[in-house]
Design an enzyme around this catalytic site. Structure first.
Site, PDB file in Angstrom:
ATOM      1  CB  SER A  66      -2.880   3.296  -4.675  1.00  0.00           C
ATOM      2  OG  SER A  66      -2.642   4.516  -5.350  1.00  0.00           O
ATOM      3  CG  ASP A 356       5.495   4.775  -5.119  1.00  0.00           C
ATOM      4  OD1 ASP A 356       4.973   5.902  -5.123  1.00  0.00           O
ATOM      5  OD2 ASP A 356       4.828   3.727  -5.058  1.00  0.00           O
ATOM      6  CG  HIS A 359       1.525   5.611  -4.025  1.00  0.00           C
ATOM      7  ND1 HIS A 359       2.111   4.740  -4.932  1.00  0.00           N
ATOM      8  CD2 HIS A 359       0.197   5.597  -4.291  1.00  0.00           C
ATOM      9  CE1 HIS A 359       1.175   4.222  -5.702  1.00  0.00           C
ATOM     10  NE2 HIS A 359       0.004   4.717  -5.342  1.00  0.00           N
TER      11      HIS A 359
END
Length: 378
Positions: A66, A356, A359
């Site tokens: 991600s 968040d 990340h």
């Protein structure tokens, strides 16, 4: 094969026109000395750019999780998506793109720095154009790792599948530019792999010993390199693991589940950080060993750990303030579907290390690109 960031040279036409303009200025406005200085600059820069322009990276190909997924998960059946607000809040058009951040990723900034394009598109985007194919795409998938079992747990694309998509890509590229041009593009491209964190999350502890698990993952690295090499890749860079013990969700879950864990003065889990340090050392050594076997292959280790840790320990040095929580929601546990339109977000994400609970922010990615990726690839 070392390379540098490409800066378009000034054309001869521009140089000649500039010289003529300077001559006219000198004649009509009696500005001989200032114009002479500028004239020398244009002549020097024009000649230098023609003679010694840096070699250009033909394309950028990205694999991983991600932290580098440009939106591939938007097009597969998984709940691990960043296709909803507030993700993408600070992106160009303020819309979610599938990137797990408020804006661009490090690989987007790298693509722009290499003179390729402003953002790197996901390979699975059905609207991907032939022109986009030529300069590179992203194959990464949020939730994946080196370990195939890691991807299975989140229904994301395992690394072997990402490589398979790259093989499909090469066939599509040949149809666009022909076999010879496709081979040249791939051999002069930069391949970047950014993954591994998900393999070591508290809920993903392997049944084998940590040392054995390291060896298992490094064999995956070896196989990954051999696969790409067989497809024509000659420059492959690996992002080191970041200080995982400082990631907000790891701080929250690891310390809650294991209250006896050691923490540093900044609240980071020392045990999780040590896991990253140990694996990174082995990864760096592995790459050096593999590099020694092939003179025509360039393997690059990108030390994401050191700068990331310093950003957390000394945030004000980088123009940052908040390091222990993310901008979305409480910033302690929310990411993916838990960071959503109902979540309150901070007014200025550029002051945060994390967007968040997992990340980094666009600002952090930009810093890492400027201080780690670009120098490391020079």
């Amino acid at each position: 094969m070392p390379f540098r960031i490409w800066i378009p040279p000034i054309s001869n036409t521009v140089v000649i026109n500039s010289i003529m303009a300077l001559v006219l200025l000198a004649k009509f406005f009696n500005l001989f000395i200032p114009c002479l200085i500028l004239l020398v600059f244009f002549i020097f820069y024009g000649v230098a750019s023609e003679v010694a322009s840096p070699s250009k990276v033909s394309a950028l190909f990205v694999f991983g999780d991600s932290t580098v997924d440009a939106g591939n998960n938007d097009y597969i059946d998984t709940s691990t998506k960043g296709d909803h607000v507030p993700y993408g809040r600070d992106f160009t058009d303020h819309k979610p793109t599938g990137r797990f951040s408020n804006g661009k990723l490090a690989t987007d900034f790298l693509s722009a720095a290499l003179g390729l394009k402003e953002t790197l598109p996901p390979y699975l985007d059905p609207e991907l154009t032939s022109q986009e194919l030529v300069t590179g795409v992203c194959f990464a998938s949020a939730g994946s790792g080196f370990d195939n079992a890691t991807a299975e747990g989140s229904a994301s694309l395992p690394l072997w599948k990402q490589v398979q998509y790259f093989k499909n890509y090469t066939m599509a590229l040949e149809k666009v530019v022909g076999h010879e041009n496709a081979s040249n593009i791939i051999s002069n491209a930069l391949f970047v792999c950014g993954t591994g964190v998900n393999d070591f999350l508290p809920n993903r502890r392997p049944l084998m010993s940590m040392a054995s698990y390291h060896d298992f993952l490094l064999q995956v690295v070896d196989n990954f390199i051999q696969e790409l090499y067989s497809e024509g890749a000659r420059r492959i860079a690996f992002m080191a693991l970041p200080p995982m013990g400082c990631v907000p969700v790891v701080r929250t879950l690891a310390l809650k589940q294991f209250p006896g864990k050691r923490v540093d003065e900044h609240g980071c889990s020392e045990d999780e950080n040590q896991v990253a340090i140990d694996f990174n050392a082995k990864l760096k050594s592995k790459l050096a060993a593999l590099q020694s076997l092939r003179s025509d292959l360039k393997l690059i280790y990108l030390d994401m750990y050191s700068v990331s840790l310093d950003m957390i320990h000394n945030p004000k040095t980088y123009g940052l303030d908040i390091t222990a929580r993310g901008c979305c929601g409480t910033g302690l546990t929310e990411f993916g579907p838990l960071c959503n339109k109902g979540s309150l977000t901070c007014p200025d994400a550029s002051k945060y290390v994390f967007w968040d609970a997992t990340h980094p922010t666009q600002k952090s990615y930009q810093i890492l690109t400027e201080l780690v990726l670009i120098p490391g690839l020079a």
